[in-house]
Scaffold this motif. Structure first.
Motif, PDB file in Angstrom:
ATOM      1  N   ALA A 170      -3.217  -6.073  -2.334  1.00 29.79           N
ATOM      2  CA  ALA A 170      -2.963  -4.367  -2.382  1.00 29.79           C
ATOM      3  C   ALA A 170      -4.310  -4.237  -1.327  1.00 29.79           C
ATOM      4  O   ALA A 170      -5.576  -4.626  -1.813  1.00 29.79           O
ATOM      5  N   TYR A 178       0.780  -1.297  -0.186  1.00 32.42           N
ATOM      6  CA  TYR A 178       0.162   0.254   0.012  1.00 32.42           C
ATOM      7  C   TYR A 178       0.753   1.226  -0.061  1.00 32.42           C
ATOM      8  O   TYR A 178       2.244   1.301  -0.184  1.00 32.42           O
ATOM      9  N   SER A 180      -5.997   1.356  -0.645  1.00 33.49           N
ATOM     10  CA  SER A 180      -4.513   0.956  -0.535  1.00 33.49           C
ATOM     11  C   SER A 180      -3.698   2.186  -0.746  1.00 33.49           C
ATOM     12  O   SER A 180      -2.615   2.338  -0.015  1.00 33.49           O
ATOM     13  N   TYR A 191      -1.391   0.100 -10.760  1.00 40.27           N
ATOM     14  CA  TYR A 191      -1.169  -1.093 -10.567  1.00 40.27           C
ATOM     15  C   TYR A 191      -0.286  -1.991 -11.614  1.00 40.27           C
ATOM     16  O   TYR A 191      -0.809  -1.684 -12.746  1.00 40.27           O
ATOM     17  N   PRO A 228       1.414  -0.431  -4.957  1.00 40.51           N
ATOM     18  CA  PRO A 228       1.104  -1.592  -5.959  1.00 40.51           C
ATOM     19  C   PRO A 228       1.881  -1.434  -7.332  1.00 40.51           C
ATOM     20  O   PRO A 228       1.649  -2.579  -8.008  1.00 40.51           O
TER      21      PRO A 228
END
Length: 708
Positions: A484, A462, A488, A687, A467
């Motif tokens: 995550a 986080y 996050s 991400y 991520p």
């Protein structure tokens, strides 16, 4: 539940906003010259996302909670007043000597072993600002030599004339009898009344730490005195900002003990690392609610990478003699390992090893990474991520910050290309891989020194950059499963929203629970219970002063125990608060043995050496509403979502770029699976799904990274 929780970091100010059933996350750049401005900007963004007016929110909200790294930064930069210290006559050199090993405290193991280069830190209290008074209290608390008021007045005037702007008083055995420390405080206030110009803060050692140990109690008080002024003004600035906006309740401040309190019940020392520790608290809550098992929490922000450990069952590790900066202190603090590795960490040329050094220096929020286009001229981890194609220049932080790839390329070329004889992309890859490895080494060390294996843990990734770097860190650390968590990007702020109002009070003791020589058990039950009752009364007084009913206060008893003359002391949390007979004594001994054996092995316990207690500690707290985390399971068939675009991305271990699908927030549905390589760009984070990994979102909003 209506609640505002804020984590003020070195680069970003994170806001987690709860309005009944609505949860909103928002971020803004930290404004170091006035923290209230960054808070207002983050809160305005959260209110707009919730469709609410800031004035309405602040008049109706239940509480506002702050976690801040301001004290940490002040220590690093040595920005504080001149502190003068008053000690017992004959102990003037206790503080400068620092137990003889002060050169190594706060340094890594390799630096501690480098004795030829050993260098003590610049003292917070120089020797010329240390004075002694003629007095003495023995270890039983009996006054052996009475304090001379005129001697005290002379010493105080000398310190003020020498430039002292804050005074700390730390006398020998004051934890057993604080009469002389209180008398010195009264004399100082008589000389420099608090209501007159020229008044100076006065801090007493026995009030900051109730534990035995003259040096650590003195350093705890000195650090507290050094940070007192800057924390008072900064928190008052934040409090006044809230009051001007219509918020009429007391502001709550997150503590590094894992709890929180009103500002008038907070020591500056308790705010150190409070933001990252709020994240560890959120990890503990998530583990308890979902049965996640062993968890290693990792918070990668713009300035640092913070590692916390939550074994199965959700029990945090505490440090009861933590090192803050370069100083050993005696305050209960949730264990945290902090590395200078974040999105803003600066990459520089290491001439000795002809390689790239990453951190600990950070570009922070001002000027920030070169790609922020705000005057930064040195390459950072964020610049490398941008050059490798991981970040969208037009949609970073929901478009709040426009990134300039040309600036990133220029910074790398000017600072690293010529020295390393490498092209820009090769250097960017080296920066990305290097920082991931650096963080993985920190995780591996944290786990292995405590007897755990990385592959047995789920890594919580986080923070704004968590991520983005999760797969790379896990690859180096040998971790197979990443989560995550919900919210996050502002998970530490979310943790601040779940904190209890909690206070620790402790007292150093000499209790032999089992005497190996006489083979007898401790039997002074009334004496032990009186100590516990005194500590409970202090905790109850703190919480009643903050508006809670005495009947709502709960207590947890903890003992610092050891076998015989071992140096290692183990903190033991007990499920009983009183000692009423032999059965209770044996129960405490059995609990200690279980905790010790679990940590060091079944055959490591040694009760035949005797069992001693060095500290009695009581945690006083009041339970409150929390943000609930649902199950992390998601059943049913999953399908691959439709990407919104493609772009060329350079991955570690791949020679050429890969045409990589890019997804938006809508792809993070529990009905979807996103195979790597892929990128998912959301409002607050990115991400990065590396080849060999896949994303599986959950109903709750958490996202699993799983290996194929």
């Amino acid at each position: 539940m209506k609640r505002i929780s804020v984590d003020i970091g070195g680069t970003f100010t994170d806001c987690f906003f709860v309005w009944d059933e609505t949860y909103v996350e928002a971020k803004a750049l930290t404004t170091h010259h006035n923290l209230a401005l960054g808070f207002n900007e983050a809160l305005d963004l959260a209110c707009s996302r919730a469709g609410l007016d800031r004035g309405t929110v602040l008049t109706e909200v239940d509480s506002v909670r702050y976690a801040t790294t301001l004290g940490t930064n002040a220590l690093i930069e040595r920005k504080g007043p001149k502190v003068g210290a008053i000690v017992t006559h004959g102990f003037e050199d206790t503080i400068p000597l620092s137990r003889g090993r002060g050169y190594g405290e706060g340094l890594d193991y390799s630096m501690q072993q480098n004795l030829p280069a050993a260098e003590r830190p610049e003292p917070l209290v120089p020797r010329y600002l240390i004075r002694s008074v003629k007095e003495r209290v023995n270890s039983a608390g009996t006054i052996v030599a009475r304090l001379d008021p005129e001697d005290v007045r002379t010493v105080v005037r000398e310190l003020v004339d020498a430039g002292a702007e804050a005074l700390v008083v730390s006398l020998v055995n004051a934890t057993e009898n604080p009469e002389h420390e209180l008398a010195i405080q009264e004399i100082i206030l008589d000389e420099f009344p608090a209501h007159e110009l020229g008044a100076i803060p006065v801090l007493l050692g026995h009030q900051v730490s109730g534990r035995k140990g003259e040096y650590v109690r003195a350093t705890s008080t000195i650090v507290d005195g050094f940070l007192h002024e800057i924390m008072f003004h900064a928190l008052s600035q934040l409090s006044n900002n809230l009051r001007d906006a219509g918020y009429g309740k007391p502001m709550l401040v997150i503590h590094n003990s894992g709890g929180m309190a009103q500002m008038n019940s907070t020591d500056a020392l308790q705010t150190i690392h409070s933001g990252p520790i709020a994240g560890v608290g959120a990890a503990e809550h998530l583990s308890n609610e979902t049965g996640l098992g062993h968890v290693i929490s990792t918070d990668m922000g713009g300035t640092s990478f913070d590692i916390g450990l939550v074994p199965e069952g959700g029990v945090k590790h505490y440090d009861f003699l933590p090192t803050i900066d370069r100083w050993l202190v005696s305050v209960p603090m949730v264990h945290l390992d902090t590395l200078g590795a974040g999105g803003g960490s600066i990459a520089s040329y290491d001439r000795i090893h002809n390689s790239i050094k990453i951190g600990p220096e950070s570009a922070g929020s001002n000027p920030g990474p070169a790609c922020y286009d705000r005057g930064g001229l040195r390459p950072t981890v964020t610049d490398a991520d941008l050059l490798l194609g991981y970040l969208d220049p037009d949609n970073y932080a929901n478009g709040y910050i426009k990134l300039n790839p040309k600036r990133s390329r220029f910074a790398v070329e000017e600072n690293l290309c010529d020295q390393l004889d490498m092209d820009v992309l090769a250097i960017a890859r080296a920066i990305k891989d290097g920082v991931d490895e650096q963080m993985a080494i920190g995780i591996g060390k944290e786990l292995r020194v405590r007897g755990y294996l990385p592959e047995d843990f789920t890594m919580l990734a986080y923070g704004g950059n968590g991520p983005l770097h999760a797969c790379g860190i896990a690859r180096h650390a040998g971790i197979k499963q990443i989560l995550a968590p919900p919210f996050s990007s502002v998970f530490s702020a979310c943790g601040a929203g779940n904190m209890k109002q909690l206070h620790f009070h402790e007292r150093g003791v000499h209790i032999t629970m089992y005497n190996a020589t006489s083979r007898s058990l401790y039997d002074k039950y009334e004496e032990f219970n009186a100590i516990v009752e005194e500590l409970e009364a202090r905790g109850r007084e703190d919480l009643v002063r903050q508006g809670f009913a005495a009947d709502d206060v709960k207590y947890r008893l903890e003992l610092d125990m050891r076998y015989g003359n071992q140096l290692l002391t183990q903190a033991v949390a007990l499920d009983i608060n009183r000692m009423n007979g032999v059965g209770d004594v044996l129960h405490m001994i059995r609990t200690f043995g279980d905790v010790y054996s679990h940590r060091f092995g079944a055959s490591s316990a040694a009760p035949e050496a005797g069992i001693r207690v060095g500290t009695v500690r009581v945690a006083s707290y009041v339970d409150g509403d929390v943000v609930n985390f649902d199950s992390l399971e998601a059943g049913g068939e999953r399908t691959v979502p439709t990407e919104v675009s493609h772009r060329k991305v350079y991955f570690i271990g791949q020679d050429d770029s890969i045409e990589t699908p890019v997804y938006d927030q809508a792809a993070l549905s529990h009905e979807r699976v996103i195979p790597g390589p892929a990128i998912v760009t959301t409002e607050n984070t990115t991400y990065l799904v590396e080849p060999g990994w896949r994303l599986e979102p959950t109903v709750q909003g958490a996202v699993w990274f799983l290996q194929d």
